[in-house]
Write a protein that holds these residues in place. Structure first.
Motif, PDB file in Angstrom:
ATOM      1  N   UNK A  98      48.056  43.106  35.934  1.00 13.78           N
ATOM      2  CA  UNK A  98      48.355  43.168  34.504  1.00 13.78           C
ATOM      3  C   UNK A  98      49.751  42.656  34.170  1.00 13.78           C
ATOM      4  N   UNK A  99      50.692  42.829  35.064  1.00 19.42           N
ATOM      5  CA  UNK A  99      52.074  42.442  34.785  1.00 19.42           C
ATOM      6  C   UNK A  99      52.342  40.969  35.029  1.00 19.42           C
ATOM      7  N   UNK A 100      51.689  40.387  36.032  1.00 17.86           N
ATOM      8  CA  UNK A 100      52.040  39.021  36.447  1.00 17.86           C
ATOM      9  C   UNK A 100      50.911  38.004  36.273  1.00 17.86           C
ATOM     10  N   UNK A 101      49.666  38.466  36.152  1.00 16.21           N
ATOM     11  CA  UNK A 101      48.536  37.549  36.091  1.00 16.21           C
ATOM     12  C   UNK A 101      48.066  37.076  37.448  1.00 16.21           C
ATOM     13  N   UNK A 102      48.655  37.589  38.525  1.00 12.27           N
ATOM     14  CA  UNK A 102      48.217  37.201  39.869  1.00 12.27           C
ATOM     15  C   UNK A 102      46.748  37.581  40.068  1.00 12.27           C
ATOM     16  N   UNK A 103      45.967  36.659  40.611  1.00 12.09           N
ATOM     17  CA  UNK A 103      44.572  36.951  40.915  1.00 12.09           C
ATOM     18  C   UNK A 103      44.509  37.870  42.130  1.00 12.09           C
ATOM     19  N   UNK A 104      43.942  39.064  41.931  1.00 11.04           N
ATOM     20  CA  UNK A 104      43.912  40.069  42.995  1.00 11.04           C
ATOM     21  C   UNK A 104      42.664  39.956  43.860  1.00 11.04           C
ATOM     22  N   UNK A 105      41.530  39.709  43.237  1.00 11.88           N
ATOM     23  CA  UNK A 105      40.297  39.554  44.002  1.00 11.88           C
ATOM     24  C   UNK A 105      39.227  38.894  43.152  1.00 11.88           C
ATOM     25  N   UNK A 106      38.204  38.380  43.835  1.00 12.86           N
ATOM     26  CA  UNK A 106      37.051  37.749  43.196  1.00 12.86           C
ATOM     27  C   UNK A 106      35.793  38.216  43.909  1.00 12.86           C
ATOM     28  N   UNK A 107      34.775  38.557  43.146  1.00 20.58           N
ATOM     29  CA  UNK A 107      33.446  38.871  43.697  1.00 20.58           C
ATOM     30  C   UNK A 107      32.457  37.948  42.983  1.00 20.58           C
ATOM     31  N   UNK A 108      31.606  37.256  43.714  1.00 19.96           N
ATOM     32  CA  UNK A 108      30.723  36.274  43.077  1.00 19.96           C
ATOM     33  C   UNK A 108      29.282  36.425  43.537  1.00 19.96           C
ATOM     34  N   UNK A 109      28.349  35.869  42.729  1.00 26.90           N
ATOM     35  CA  UNK A 109      26.930  35.905  43.032  1.00 26.90           C
ATOM     36  C   UNK A 109      26.254  34.736  42.325  1.00 26.90           C
ATOM     37  N   UNK A 110      25.086  34.358  42.815  1.00 26.96           N
ATOM     38  CA  UNK A 110      24.334  33.256  42.226  1.00 26.96           C
ATOM     39  C   UNK A 110      23.686  33.704  40.912  1.00 26.96           C
ATOM     40  N   UNK A 111      23.571  32.761  39.968  1.00 25.62           N
ATOM     41  CA  UNK A 111      22.941  33.063  38.689  1.00 25.62           C
ATOM     42  C   UNK A 111      22.234  31.818  38.166  1.00 25.62           C
TER      43      UNK A 111
END
Length: 448
Positions: A98-111
């Motif tokens: 929230x403070x820096x905008x750094x991407x912390x994690x990603x979870x993905x799936x097919x759609x």
């Protein structure tokens, strides 16, 4: 003094007095904020926008989507979609610092977005509850994730688990109803079989707790909400053919009220004020219910008579959830007209095109209360500070916020629109388009 202005004044006095009502920062853990009420209670915010616009605390790249962000415990949660082969692609859940905008994690799936209308991306805001965030994709993939790592805890697929056949829907908007946490339950609009239009899952395990209502008609895109009336907590389920009230703990049906909605456009969130429960939709206009105060029951107080998006007799909302204050309804109609109605009779008091600028089909925006003023995000990517009263629309300030990037399906002056409900949290506004997510400061101290 109107109800919301009185509440704002009392809140300010309590804050000055200290104690439990100390001025505090507020998170935005779900669609339209805590309780889905569309209220930002923070103080110490700017009164008008500087000529150069708001200061961006950070910007981060993101893919396409209509789903607005949520903010909780120092993290910003969002979802997006990127096509990889025609209408097949990848949906993602993302967490940013929230403070820096750094991407912390990603979870993905097919759609597979085949058949979905306005296939820009996910439409449901992530719902945060403690150490978990619940993310619903546009094709009905529901994921429970750890907020700190993005680890998948459990997943349900509406199509596979509940035999949802979107090909049978007259209007395939995909799934856009953000899951609602109620105690140990996660309440979802599934549209499944048999009798699984609404399903409550155990929020920790994903196991079904109860199911209710048949799924013979389109699902629509309504948001589950809980109101209190008649001595009971009532889960309001707005379907394209009716409004139903359920016991959120058991799924028991309290009452059902017919309300046919053209195009399955159950978009604006129902609004409760006391014994009034208000609905509005693009084609079929408004309906006001009176909630019995002695038992869970409802009757129609008044209803619009027009089913035309053009010859509108009341409020035919597209996206904007209305505000009810002091006996008056304020909302954005089918072609962008900001209107005021008498909440008792439905009579129109005034209208203006100033907030949305263009008189075009589906021109709209989102409205959030903050003290005695209203923050309006129109679909041109502008943010407006305004005051609304029976006397009219008073614009205090306006600024350009974010570039509109989504195709609207009709001709618009700016070609594209921004149909994203922002998050207001910790003296900032968090919003996104199909290219970036941005945090803007609304903290008065940042502009001294």
């Amino acid at each position: 003094m109107t109800m919301w202005r009185a509440a704002a004044a009392i809140g300010g006095l309590l804050a000055l007095a200290g104690g439990a009502a100390d001025i505090r920062a507020d998170d935005w853990p779900e669609f339209r904020g805590e309780g889905r009420l569309g209220e930002w209670r923070e103080t110490g915010l700017i009164e008008s926008f500087p000529a150069e616009g708001l200061k961006a605390r950070w910007r981060a790249p993101i893919k396409a989507g209509f789903a607005g962000p949520s903010v909780a415990d120092g993290r910003v949660f969002a979802s997006d979609w990127e096509p990889t082969n025609g209408m097949r692609g990848t949906e993602r859940a993302l967490a940013f610092d929230e403070a820096t905008g750094e991407l912390l994690w990603v979870q993905e799936w097919d759609a597979d977005y085949a058949g979905i209308q306005w296939e820009t991306g996910p439409g449901a805001t992530p719902t945060v509850d403690g150490d978990r965030v619940y993310v619903l994709g546009r094709t009905g993939v529901l994921s429970a994730l750890r907020v700190d790592t993005g680890e998948l805890l459990w997943r349900r697929n509406y199509g596979e688990d509940y035999a949802v056949d979107r090909m049978q829907w007259g209007f395939d908007w995909g799934f856009a109803s953000a899951p609602l946490v109620d105690g140990d339950r996660l309440i979802c609009f599934v549209g499944g079989e048999p009798d699984a239009r609404v399903v409550a899952f155990d929020k920790m395990t994903g196991e079904e707790v109860w199911r209710a209502l048949p799924s013979e008609e389109d699902l629509g895109v309504a948001q589950p909400i809980i109101v209190e009336a008649g001595g009971a907590r009532q889960l309001i389920v707005w379907n394209p053919e009716e409004v139903a009230s359920l016991n959120p703990v058991t799924g028991e049906i309290y009452w059902r009220q017919p309300y046919i909605v053209g195009g399955a456009m159950t978009v604006a969130v129902p609004v409760q004020v006391g014994a009034q429960l208000f609905f509005t939709t693009f084609y079929d206009g408004p309906m006001m219910l009176t909630l019995n105060q002695d038992r869970p029951e409802a009757t129609v107080a008044w209803k619009g008579t027009s089913n035309s998006e053009i010859r509108t007799d009341g409020l035919h909302a597209v996206l904007a959830t209305p505000i009810i204050d002091g006996g008056y309804i304020y909302g954005i109609c089918s072609y962008g007209q900001l209107r005021c109605l008498n909440a008792t009779t439905g009579e129109r008091i005034w209208e203006t095109q100033e907030a949305t600028v263009e008189r075009r089909r589906w021109a709209s925006g989102y409205m959030v209360r903050n003290g005695d003023r209203v923050l309006i995000n129109n679909d041109r990517g502008e943010l407006i500070i305004a005051r609304l009263s029976p006397e009219g629309y008073e614009e205090v300030s306006r600024t350009k916020l974010i570039a509109p990037t989504s195709p609207p399906g009709n001709r618009r002056e700016l070609r594209f629109v921004n149909w994203v409900h922002p998050a207001y949290a910790n003296k900032h506004i968090y919003t996104r388009n199909d290219e970036e997510i941005v945090a803007f400061s609304m903290d008065a101290a940042d502009y001294e």
